[in-house]
Motif scaffolding. Structure first.
Motif, PDB file in Angstrom:
ATOM      1  N   ALA A 271       0.838  -1.209   0.000  1.00 12.67           N
ATOM      2  CA  ALA A 271       0.000   0.000   0.000  1.00 12.67           C
ATOM      3  C   ALA A 271       0.869   1.253   0.000  1.00 12.67           C
ATOM      4  CB  ALA A 271      -0.933  -0.010   1.213  1.00 12.67           C
ATOM      5  N   HIS A 272       1.943   1.235   0.789  1.00  9.19           N
ATOM      6  CA  HIS A 272       2.856   2.375   0.833  1.00  9.19           C
ATOM      7  C   HIS A 272       3.507   2.594  -0.527  1.00  9.19           C
ATOM      8  CE1 HIS A 272       5.904   5.168   2.303  1.00  9.19           C
ATOM      9  NE2 HIS A 272       6.826   4.411   1.728  1.00  9.19           N
ATOM     10  N   LEU A 273       3.899   1.514  -1.173  1.00 13.15           N
ATOM     11  CA  LEU A 273       4.522   1.610  -2.491  1.00 13.15           C
ATOM     12  C   LEU A 273       3.549   2.211  -3.501  1.00 13.15           C
ATOM     13  CD1 LEU A 273       7.038   0.947  -4.170  1.00 13.15           C
ATOM     14  CD2 LEU A 273       6.039  -1.309  -4.635  1.00 13.15           C
ATOM     15  N   GLU A 274       2.286   1.832  -3.416  1.00 14.96           N
ATOM     16  CA  GLU A 274       1.280   2.381  -4.327  1.00 14.96           C
ATOM     17  C   GLU A 274       1.070   3.872  -4.087  1.00 14.96           C
ATOM     18  OE1 GLU A 274      -1.370   2.727  -7.361  1.00 14.96           O
ATOM     19  OE2 GLU A 274       0.034   1.091  -6.910  1.00 14.96           O
ATOM     20  N   ARG A 275       1.054   4.290  -2.808  1.00 14.04           N
ATOM     21  CA  ARG A 275       0.919   5.721  -2.496  1.00 14.04           C
ATOM     22  C   ARG A 275       2.098   6.510  -3.069  1.00 14.04           C
ATOM     23  NH1 ARG A 275      -0.994   3.894   2.599  1.00 14.04           N
ATOM     24  NH2 ARG A 275       1.087   4.187   3.510  1.00 14.04           N
ATOM     25  N   GLN A 276       3.295   5.933  -2.973  1.00 16.34           N
ATOM     26  CA  GLN A 276       4.477   6.601  -3.510  1.00 16.34           C
ATOM     27  C   GLN A 276       4.378   6.737  -5.031  1.00 16.34           C
ATOM     28  OE1 GLN A 276       5.548   7.687  -0.254  1.00 16.34           O
ATOM     29  NE2 GLN A 276       7.292   7.895  -1.602  1.00 16.34           N
ATOM     30  N   ARG A 277       3.857   5.708  -5.681  1.00 24.68           N
ATOM     31  CA  ARG A 277       3.689   5.765  -7.137  1.00 24.68           C
ATOM     32  C   ARG A 277       2.690   6.867  -7.519  1.00 24.68           C
ATOM     33  NH1 ARG A 277       3.192  -0.769  -7.969  1.00 24.68           N
ATOM     34  NH2 ARG A 277       5.428  -1.222  -8.265  1.00 24.68           N
ATOM     35  N   LEU A 278       1.604   6.964  -6.753  1.00 24.96           N
ATOM     36  CA  LEU A 278       0.616   8.009  -7.026  1.00 24.96           C
ATOM     37  C   LEU A 278       1.232   9.395  -6.837  1.00 24.96           C
ATOM     38  CD1 LEU A 278      -2.549   6.452  -5.324  1.00 24.96           C
ATOM     39  CD2 LEU A 278      -2.144   6.727  -7.779  1.00 24.96           C
ATOM     40  N   GLN A 279       2.006   9.568  -5.749  1.00 24.73           N
ATOM     41  CA  GLN A 279       2.697  10.830  -5.520  1.00 24.73           C
ATOM     42  C   GLN A 279       3.618  11.164  -6.686  1.00 24.73           C
ATOM     43  OE1 GLN A 279       3.274  11.901  -0.811  1.00 24.73           O
ATOM     44  NE2 GLN A 279       4.967  10.978  -1.866  1.00 24.73           N
ATOM     45  N   ASP A 280       4.406  10.174  -7.117  1.00 24.09           N
ATOM     46  CA  ASP A 280       5.364  10.401  -8.193  1.00 24.09           C
ATOM     47  C   ASP A 280       4.649  10.805  -9.482  1.00 24.09           C
ATOM     48  OD1 ASP A 280       7.376   9.746  -6.438  1.00 24.09           O
ATOM     49  OD2 ASP A 280       7.617   7.690  -7.171  1.00 24.09           O
ATOM     50  N   GLY A 281       3.501  10.171  -9.739  1.00 25.76           N
ATOM     51  CA  GLY A 281       2.744  10.487 -10.949  1.00 25.76           C
ATOM     52  C   GLY A 281       2.226  11.913 -10.931  1.00 25.76           C
TER      53      GLY A 281
END
Length: 319
Positions: A271-281
């Motif tokens: 879940a944390h990795l997905e949040r980071q991906r959303l932030q990066d996008g």
């Protein structure tokens, strides 16, 4: 006479922390030895809460001292009080103005003609920015904790708001003077956002609208940015699916922790990795907005005066 006082207007979608950013910017400027006025125009007393001081009256009062010896003053601008001040200044009404207030005329005027209300709010900021103390300006910088991005252009573009109300006279002249300040090279409108889809889109729309109205856009502040808590190896393992429950359980046993927590840890990491991906996008989208970006971290211990000092260090580029 050209204005030398800097005006920083801070806006952002509700919930993005624009008041915190405005306060941190004030502390950053004070850290450079500047005398700063921090204004709010929405009547929420957010500044008083951040600095842990009593509710602000309609008067300028010192609320903090920066590490560089600068001073932060604060003002909660009330439209009714501003109108009384305006009537006394331009029409010499004095007591008559207070009598009008008793009859509810002031409330009627600022409600029936919201453009007048915005002129009064921005007009007080204008007065503070151009006020002189001897041979210098009273404040080195004025910071406005402004309305949200969705209505910031309309709020600042007071000429358009009063066009149908006043073709000539003091209100029109006041609006013209305010617009000259708002479009001055000394003014910057900073937009605060978090790295989520709706606030980012509102920020991009706000930049477009402000630019169309010839209002000077400053920085985009990415607030509440979550740091990555995973190593590169862990991120790669989670992304590829190669990090197995048994492997995590074994690692937990080695340090005398409950191996049964392994599935929850993997789920949390994913879940944390997905949040980071959303932030990066969302960050990538903003990198194309044409404005400089500044990042402020999410502070897990909340916001107090110490946190404002910490955030102020990140805002030196704006100061």
């Amino acid at each position: 006479m050209a204005l030398s006082t800097q005006l920083h207007v801070v806006t952002g979608k509700g919930g993005t922390g624009k008041t915190t950013v405005a306060a941190a910017l004030a502390m950053s400027l004070a850290g450079r030895g500047k005398k700063v006025l921090l204004c709010e125009v929405e009547g929420r007393q957010g500044i008083a809460q951040l600095f842990d001081v009593p509710p602000l009256p309609y008067e300028e009062r010192q609320i903090a001292v920066g590490p560089g010896g600068g001073e932060v003053y604060a003002l909660a601008i009330d439209p009714e009080a501003a109108l009384l001040e305006y009537l006394a200044m331009f029409y010499r009404l004095g007591r008559a103005g207070k009598a009008l207030d008793k009859f509810g005329i002031i409330d009627f005027a600022t409600t029936i003609a919201p453009g007048v209300r915005d002129v009064l709010l921005t007009g007080k900021v204008y007065e503070a920015a151009r006020r002189r103390d001897g041979n210098r300006f009273a404040y080195d910088a004025v910071i406005m904790d402004a309305p949200p991005t969705g209505r910031i252009s309309r709020f600042l573009n007071v000429n358009a708001e009063v066009a149908g109300l006043a073709k000539v006279g003091p209100i029109r002249r006041q609006a013209d003077s305010i617009m000259q300040m708002m479009r001055s090279p000394q003014t910057r409108v900073h937009l605060v956002t978090v790295l989520e889809e709706m606030p980012v889109q509102e920020t991009i729309d706000g930049i477009t609208e402000l630019t169309s109205d010839r209002l000077p856009v400053g920085h985009v502040i990415l607030n509440l940015v979550r740091p990555s808590m995973l190593s590169v190896a862990t991120r790669e393992a989670l992304s590829s699916g190669s990090l197995k429950t048994a492997t995590v359980a074994t690692s937990l046993r080695r340090v005398d922790l409950d191996a049964a927590a392994a599935p929850a840890l993997i789920a949390g990491g994913t879940a944390h990795l997905e949040r980071q991906r959303l932030q990066d996008g969302q960050r990538e989208i903003l990198e194309d907005c044409g404005r400089p970006l500044v990042e402020l971290p999410l502070l897990s211990d909340g916001i107090d005066l110490g946190a404002l000092y910490e955030l102020a260090e990140q805002l030196k580029e704006l100061a």
